[in-house]
Design an enzyme around this catalytic site. Structure first.
Site, PDB file in Angstrom:
ATOM      1  N   LYS A  37       0.881  -1.165   0.000  1.00  0.00           N
ATOM      2  CA  LYS A  37       0.000   0.000   0.000  1.00  0.00           C
ATOM      3  C   LYS A  37       0.921   1.218   0.000  1.00  0.00           C
ATOM      4  CE  LYS A  37      -4.175   1.937   0.621  1.00  0.00           C
ATOM      5  NZ  LYS A  37      -5.364   1.709  -0.207  1.00  0.00           N
ATOM      6  N   ASP A  50      -5.870  -0.810   5.480  1.00  0.00           N
ATOM      7  CA  ASP A  50      -6.296  -1.718   4.413  1.00  0.00           C
ATOM      8  C   ASP A  50      -5.467  -3.000   4.394  1.00  0.00           C
ATOM      9  OD1 ASP A  50      -8.199   0.116   3.650  1.00  0.00           O
ATOM     10  OD2 ASP A  50      -7.024   0.950   1.999  1.00  0.00           O
ATOM     11  N   GLY A 112      -7.899   5.468  -3.797  1.00  0.00           N
ATOM     12  CA  GLY A 112      -8.891   6.112  -4.640  1.00  0.00           C
ATOM     13  C   GLY A 112      -8.767   5.648  -6.082  1.00  0.00           C
ATOM     14  N   SER A 171     -18.131  -5.037  -6.131  1.00  0.00           N
ATOM     15  CA  SER A 171     -19.222  -5.380  -5.214  1.00  0.00           C
ATOM     16  C   SER A 171     -20.479  -5.642  -6.030  1.00  0.00           C
ATOM     17  CB  SER A 171     -19.450  -4.234  -4.215  1.00  0.00           C
ATOM     18  OG  SER A 171     -20.479  -4.556  -3.304  1.00  0.00           O
TER      19      SER A 171
END
Length: 244
Positions: A37, A50, A112, A171
């Site tokens: 990350k 995360d 993002g 999702s």
């Protein structure tokens, strides 16, 4: 493919869950997998980020967070507010390239979307992916508005010479509406290839064993799964009006 970058068409589209799914399945194929990350925002120093979610769901222990800022802003803005130095993308690229020699696969999760700034010099995830010559997984929303967001992301990638690996729906709703079901075909037309997967809504709440089973069925063969894009579209795409 030794470095794979995961980006999104925006914030909250499911990048972390897709990263966990990709990394978890990679452990079934490779002996050494790492997740990076470059910059974590919106999390205090003593809070889980995360990468903690990725580790819990995937079982990947090797994780590297290169910068962290408390405010839930772009990394560049969060760095300014905190008074901390912004992420040095050249140093980040060098660090990830070094990891590439140590691991079979390095998965890099952005913050993002593709053009969110990491520093005031304008450095973005697109620049990092280009420097690494890494393929990019684009995580998209399922519903209304996703086609514009995805098209913009893909056009920027093409213009900057950033390699597309696939598009994954981050999702997939339990009860998809008409827009989500129609978008399946259009997302494939935009990317010029079959959908790389569709992660079900709420997958992040699964226990690790159930998450691994889900990943195998919801990601494509390139990632070690059995997702069939044609079958998925056939099951969900609505019939044309006037047909039976």
């Amino acid at each position: 493919m030794s470095v794979l970058v995961v980006t999104g068409t925006g914030t909250g589209v499911g990048k972390t869950i897709v990263t966990a799914a990709v990394a978890g399945l990679a452990l079934d194929r490779f002996s050494k997998v790492a997740v990076v990350k470059p910059a974590q925002t919106g999390v205090a120093a003593d809070q889980a980020g995360d990468l903690d979610v990725v580790a819990r769901l995937s079982g990947v222990d090797a994780r590297y967070e290169l910068a962290r800022y408390r405010d839930p802003l772009s990394p560049a803005a969060a760095a300014r507010r905190s008074g901390l130095p912004p992420l040095d993308l050249n140093a980040a690229a060098a660090r990830i390239a070094a990891l590439e020699s140590e691991y079979d696969l390095v998965v890099v999760e952005g913050a993002g979307g593709l053009l969110v700034r990491y520093n005031d010099d304008g450095g973005t995830l697109a620049d990092l992916a280009y420097a690494l010559r890494a393929s990019v997984v684009v995580v998209a929303r399922a519903g209304l508005g996703t086609l514009n967001e995805t098209a913009l992301t893909l056009e920027v990638m093409a213009a900057r010479g950033v390699l597309l690996d696939t598009v994954v729906i981050g999702s997939w709703p339990h009860e998809p509406d008409l827009a989500a079901r129609c978008n399946l075909r259009d997302l494939e037309m935009l990317s010029g290839r079959p959908l790389g997967g569709a992660i079900p809504e709420g997958a992040g709440d699964l226990d690790p064993a159930s998450f691994r089973l889900m990943s195998r069925s919801c990601l494509g063969r390139a990632y070690g799964g059995g997702f069939d894009a044609t079958l998925f579209r056939t099951l969900h795409e609505p019939a044309q009006e006037g047909t039976s």
